[in-house]
Design a protein around this motif. Structure first.
Motif, short mmCIF file in Angstrom:
data_model
loop_
_atom_site.label_atom_id
_atom_site.label_comp_id
_atom_site.label_asym_id
_atom_site.label_seq_id
_atom_site.Cartn_x
_atom_site.Cartn_y
_atom_site.Cartn_z
N ARG A 1 93.73 105.11 87.79
CA ARG A 1 95.13 105.46 88.05
C ARG A 1 95.56 106.69 87.24
NH1 ARG A 1 99.62 101.02 86.80
NH2 ARG A 1 98.67 100.00 88.60
N CYS A 2 95.29 106.70 85.94
CA CYS A 2 95.80 107.79 85.09
C CYS A 2 94.70 108.73 84.60
CB CYS A 2 96.56 107.21 83.90
SG CYS A 2 95.51 106.36 82.69
N ASN A 3 93.43 108.40 84.93
CA ASN A 3 92.26 109.21 84.54
C ASN A 3 91.99 109.21 83.04
OD1 ASN A 3 91.66 110.03 87.22
ND2 ASN A 3 93.22 111.63 87.10
N GLU A 4 92.61 108.30 82.32
CA GLU A 4 92.34 108.17 80.88
C GLU A 4 90.89 107.69 80.68
OE1 GLU A 4 93.72 107.95 76.70
OE2 GLU A 4 94.31 109.03 78.53
N ILE A 5 90.21 108.27 79.69
CA ILE A 5 88.88 107.82 79.31
C ILE A 5 89.05 106.79 78.20
CG2 ILE A 5 86.61 108.49 78.48
CD1 ILE A 5 87.32 109.62 81.22
N ILE A 6 88.58 105.57 78.43
CA ILE A 6 88.85 104.46 77.52
C ILE A 6 87.54 103.92 76.95
CG2 ILE A 6 90.07 102.26 77.27
CD1 ILE A 6 91.27 102.89 80.11
N TYR A 7 87.51 103.71 75.66
CA TYR A 7 86.35 103.11 75.00
C TYR A 7 86.25 101.65 75.46
CZ TYR A 7 83.17 101.83 71.19
OH TYR A 7 82.10 101.38 70.46
N ASN A 8 85.07 101.22 75.85
CA ASN A 8 84.87 99.88 76.39
C ASN A 8 85.42 98.77 75.50
OD1 ASN A 8 83.89 99.99 78.95
ND2 ASN A 8 81.75 99.57 78.41
N GLU A 9 85.21 98.93 74.20
CA GLU A 9 85.66 97.89 73.27
C GLU A 9 87.18 97.78 73.28
OE1 GLU A 9 84.78 94.73 70.85
OE2 GLU A 9 83.37 96.06 71.91
N ASP A 10 87.86 98.95 73.34
CA ASP A 10 89.33 98.93 73.40
C ASP A 10 89.81 98.27 74.69
OD1 ASP A 10 89.43 100.24 70.98
OD2 ASP A 10 89.66 102.24 71.88
N LEU A 11 89.09 98.53 75.77
CA LEU A 11 89.46 97.93 77.05
C LEU A 11 89.29 96.41 77.00
CD1 LEU A 11 90.41 98.82 79.88
CD2 LEU A 11 88.00 98.88 80.57
N LYS A 12 88.19 95.96 76.45
CA LYS A 12 87.95 94.51 76.34
C LYS A 12 89.01 93.84 75.48
CE LYS A 12 84.22 94.04 78.77
NZ LYS A 12 84.17 93.16 79.95
N ASN A 13 89.38 94.50 74.39
CA ASN A 13 90.39 93.93 73.49
C ASN A 13 91.77 93.88 74.11
OD1 ASN A 13 88.46 93.55 71.50
ND2 ASN A 13 88.87 95.50 70.49
#
Length: 283
Positions: free
Chosen positions: A37-49
């Motif tokens: 949606r916003c094209n933000e690159i997110i670290y997997n760990e942050d996404l899981k948390n």
């Protein structure tokens, strides 16, 4: 000991039996994900948390079946049932065996659903969760059978049933047998209803095709998440068929709530409590 019980199967795709193993198996091999949606690159760990929700725009990423069980079921209470059921290529459909094996390796599951008994804030339930990454969450003979058995366990144990659906519809490689699962699962819902036991259906993004046309929309209460796609045919197919532009947000959760097709939209962080409060009122 983690979320899952110590009950084991000898099959190499048996249920994950510890929380640490669960986390290892469901995390993507890559370290980053890009929000669609916003094209933000997110670290997997942050996404899981953040429960697989984009921290920038709030976009919902999909959860695996393992993660769905972990989200909803009290720790150390889930016991998986029907672990050894697996699909057969009884129609000798070209390439089906290879697709099954690839999906098993990818998901670490024998087929596209987990089912068993667990507790939601102390309330015992028969619960199942579908896995979209297993051949697009398609409903074949095994998925239909496990959904039916989950409903029948509710009748046998006199407990509510909760099913989280995520599906692209019928599994074409199993032909008419796949379509038969629509009638079989719907019949099991009817028997549960006749027994006076509640069925909470949780169709999440995406739930389409024969699953939507059968048990997923037959819940006493239908709960979903924001912006979930819930449909029979996809919007592109419908637009091409009727030859006109569809309304904004068509087939998304908010549109369905407005038109009476779903009962509740719950934020993911509140989903367990939402289901618990519904169950409190129904049992």
């Amino acid at each position: 000991m983690g979320l899952f019980s110590s009950k084991k199967s000898k099959n190499k795709y048996a249920t994950v039996t510890s929380k640490s193993k669960l986390t290892m198996d469901v995390v993507d091999d890559n370290k980053w994900k890009k929000c669609s949606r916003c094209n933000e690159i997110i670290y997997n760990e942050d996404l899981k948390n953040n429960l697989n929700i984009c921290p920038k725009c709030g976009n919902y990423f999909r959860l695996t079946a393992f993660e769905r069980i972990e989200l909803l079921v009290d720790e150390d209470t889930f016991i998986e049932e029907d672990m050894t059921l697996n699909s057969k290529d009884f129609l000798k459909f070209p390439g089906y065996e290879e697709k099954l094996e690839n999906s098993r390796e990818k998901s670490r599951m024998l087929d596209g659903i987990i089912s068993g008994i667990g507790k939601i804030n102390g309330i015992e339930v028969s619960i199942a969760a579908m896995e979209f990454s297993f051949m697009g969450g398609s409903m074949g003979s095994v998925v239909g059978e496990k959904v039916t058995r989950a409903l029948e366990r509710g009748i046998e144990k006199k407990i509510p049933v909760v099913i989280v659906s995520s599906s692209g519809g019928a599994r074409m490689q199993e032909g008419i047998v796949s379509l038969m699962q629509m009638a079989k699962t719907s019949g099991a819902v009817k028997r549960l209803n006749e027994a006076g036991l509640p069925f909470i259906s949780v169709p999440v993004d995406p739930t389409t095709g024969g699953v939507t046309a059968s048990f997923a929309m037959l819940g006493d209460i239908i709960v979903t998440e924001p912006n979930a796609l819930i449909a029979f045919a996809g919007p592109r197919v419908i637009e091409q068929t009727v030859n006109q532009k569809l309304p904004k947000g068509f087939q998304r959760a908010e549109f369905l709530l407005e038109h009476g097709m779903v009962d509740v939209i719950s934020e993911r962080k509140d989903l367990k409590m939402t289901i618990y409060r519904i169950l409190e009122k129904l049992i």
